[in-house]
Design an enzyme around this catalytic site. Structure first.
Site, PDB file in Angstrom:
ATOM      1  N   LEU A  40       4.238  -6.376  27.823  1.00  0.00           N
ATOM      2  CA  LEU A  40       3.860  -6.820  29.167  1.00  0.00           C
ATOM      3  C   LEU A  40       2.584  -7.677  29.094  1.00  0.00           C
ATOM      4  CD1 LEU A  40       4.375  -3.551  31.265  1.00  0.00           C
ATOM      5  CD2 LEU A  40       5.869  -5.564  31.191  1.00  0.00           C
ATOM      6  N   CYS A  44      -0.782 -14.981  30.524  1.00  0.00           N
ATOM      7  CA  CYS A  44      -2.215 -14.692  30.636  1.00  0.00           C
ATOM      8  C   CYS A  44      -2.711 -13.823  29.484  1.00  0.00           C
ATOM      9  CB  CYS A  44      -2.454 -13.995  31.978  1.00  0.00           C
ATOM     10  SG  CYS A  44      -4.090 -13.330  32.167  1.00  0.00           S
ATOM     11  N   GLY A 187      -4.549 -34.265  27.055  1.00  0.00           N
ATOM     12  CA  GLY A 187      -4.746 -33.631  28.360  1.00  0.00           C
ATOM     13  C   GLY A 187      -6.107 -32.967  28.424  1.00  0.00           C
ATOM     14  N   HIS A 452     -34.270 -11.662  39.555  1.00  0.00           N
ATOM     15  CA  HIS A 452     -34.982 -12.535  38.613  1.00  0.00           C
ATOM     16  C   HIS A 452     -35.218 -11.801  37.305  1.00  0.00           C
ATOM     17  CE1 HIS A 452     -37.810 -15.518  37.160  1.00  0.00           C
ATOM     18  NE2 HIS A 452     -38.619 -14.529  36.833  1.00  0.00           N
TER      19      HIS A 452
END
Ligand SMILES: Cc1cc2nc3c(=O)[nH]c(=O)nc-3n(C[C@H](O)[C@H](O)[C@H](O)COP(=O)(O)OP(=O)(O)OC[C@H]3O[C@@H](n4cnc5c(N)ncnc54)[C@H](O)[C@@H]3O)c2cc1C
Length: 473
Positions: A40, A44, A187, A452
């Site tokens: 699975l 991605c 590309g 910060h």
């Protein structure tokens, strides 16, 4: 035994499909998930987002090691790249997460089928049937009240060429046995510039060929200009407005020829060629012809709730026309569908609030309208820009290149878009997505406290720069 009728069957186990399946199960629906691959995770996890970022991390560490003495670390004079182990680590990251997905399927009691699913037509008596050709050659029919299609996309190839050991797509390049000394990338979208960064980072000679007049063409024009400048500074050979690209394979790799922006023919001998010219929806053989769905150049069109023209059939992820092909867009669409199926609250995916992240070096991230798009839409635009050179955390990271650009509406100060090129851009964009989602104004963001020292402080200065009030520049 009574035949199982699922509440929903999801076809495709990439980020769109597995997210939808898990959320639907969390809502108490009886869910089946069909995936054609043995693991699975889809593009991605197996061949896209995750492996590329694992390799980019290696390239980043490699770069730090090469300059270790600058950070006060001696004795790392000659680091050596072990390509086999670079790939092994990338594979380890993938397999930890594929195992994680298997665990989540069990945890949520989702029935998984490993096989290729095909619609058999519209629902009969309210029940849809999906024929599944299982990996072991057997066949099964899965029945469900609703169907979610999430079959993803494949890399496009240049017409007349086929991927092999020299001409590569994102799939082959993640498995090459040795680090190539030279690479042409065709590309310069997100995939192209990320691979260019990886291979330049680990020492290859990299050439980019882009047919449009700018790199990362979907980004704000100033971002494209900055990336071009920085890529050139790093020694990446970037060629824009390129035409007539041809690849001739030979014993040393390939001779790539092209017509450059001045109309001159150029050639480049390289070991490998990566074709990164976009992704085509994977919908050819999933039974759409048996339904009322008429694909548009392969894409499935949906309404805002991801409903197709076939009642009871939804589509999410890379197969959907008009949505950016991004993992987080697919997974959010999956969450929307799951909520709708369970009768819960949902909001449609808003195209103008999708963060676009490109993990090249330096990183790029954006959300909302570019300056040109805002003007085209008729907004009176007010823009602010803050360079990372004024940010102390960027100095600590030795990453001063780039800037934050804020596009706002002049009268009320609503933030219309934020565009970042520089350190941790892909992390700090999250704040900007929230700001747009909540329709924040420049003034509100100027009085939002940022810790910060952080890179995120550059956003505070970025928002303030719209009013000419950036403190640190
Ligand atoms: C190199 C690269 C890097 C990328 N990096 C990023 C990034 O950093 N961030 C980001 O947001 N996006 C990134 N993307 C895009 C991202 O990978 C896709 O947008 C995302 O994977 C789409 O998810 P999906 O679920 O729609 O499809 P996919 O991930 O393609 O999954 C589809 C699944 O469906 C299965 N399937 C197909 N047909 C059938 C069938 N008939 N029956 C059963 N199963 C089937 C496939 O086996 C696959 O598992 C990248 C893409 C590439 C190529």
């Amino acid at each position: 035994m009574a035949e199982t009728i699922f509440d929903v069957v999801v076809v495709g186990g990439g980020p769109a499909g597995y997210t939808c399946a898990i959320r639907a199960a969390q809502f108490g629906l009886k869910v089946a998930l069909i995936d054609a691959n043995d693991r699975l995770g889809g593009t991605c996890l197996l061949w896209g987002c995750i492996p590329t970022k694992a390799m980019l991390f290696t390239a980043e560490i490699w770069d730090h090691l090469k300059h270790a003495d600058k950070y006060g670390i001696d004795g790392v004079a000659e680091p050596k790249l072990n390509w086999k182990n670079v790939l092994a680590r990338k594979d380890d990251v993938i397999s930890r997460h594929t195992k994680g997905l298997d665990f989540l399927m069990k945890k949520n009691k989702i029935t998984t089928f490993k096989g290729f699913g095909r619609l058999t037509g519209g629902a009969k008596d309210g029940i849809h049937s999906i024929d599944v050709k299982l990996a072991d050659g057997k066949a099964e029919t899965v029945k469900a009240k609703k169907v979610v299609l999430a079959t993803g996309s494949d890399a496009r190839m240049l017409p007349g060429y086929k991927a092999d050991e020299t001409i590569l797509t994102n799939y082959e390049i993640l498995k090459i046995g040795e680090m190539p000394k030279s690479l042409v990338v065709i590309g310069s979208g997100a995939v192209g510039v990320e691979f260019a960064s990886i291979f330049k980072g680990v020492g290859a000679e990299v050439t980019i060929l882009e047919m449009l007049p700018r790199v990362v063409p979907v980004e704000d024009e100033e971002i494209s200009k900055e990336l071009l400048r920085l890529f050139k500074k790093r020694g990446i050979d970037v060629n824009l407005s390129v035409k007539d690209t041809k690849i001739e394979k030979n014993k040393d790799g390939a001779l790539v020829s092209f017509t450059d922006a001045n109309g001159k023919t150029q050639t480049k001998q390289v070991e490998k060629v990566l074709v990164a010219v976009g992704r085509a929806p994977r919908t050819a053989d999933i039974g759409l012809d048996k339904t009322k769905i008429v694909p548009d150049r392969g894409f499935i069109m949906t309404n805002e709730w991801m409903e197709t023209t076939e009642p009871g059939v939804y589509a999410i992820g890379d197969i959907v026309g008009g949505l950016p092909q991004l993992a987080h867009v697919g997974s959010m669409a999956g969450l929307v569908v799951a909520a709708r199926l369970a009768g819960k609250f949902a909001k449609p995916v808003n195209r103008t609030r999708v963060p676009g992240c490109t993990y090249c070096d330096p990183q790029i991230a954006s959300v909302g309208l570019t300056e040109a798009q805002a003007k085209e839409k008729g907004f009176q635009v007010k823009v602010g820009k803050f360079p990372f050179v004024g940010n102390s955390k960027a100095t600590i990271l030795d990453a001063h290149d780039g800037f934050v650009k804020v596009v706002s509406e002049a009268k009320y100060g609503e933030i219309l878009g934020v565009h970042i090129i520089g350190p941790y851009a892909t992390e700090i964009i999250a704040e900007c997505v929230t700001a747009l989602e909540l329709e924040a104004t420049v003034e509100e963001m100027m009085f939002t406290i940022h810790a910060h020292p952080t890179v995120a402080e550059a956003l505070l200065d970025g928002f303030s720069s719209v009013e000419g009030l950036a403190v640190n520049v």
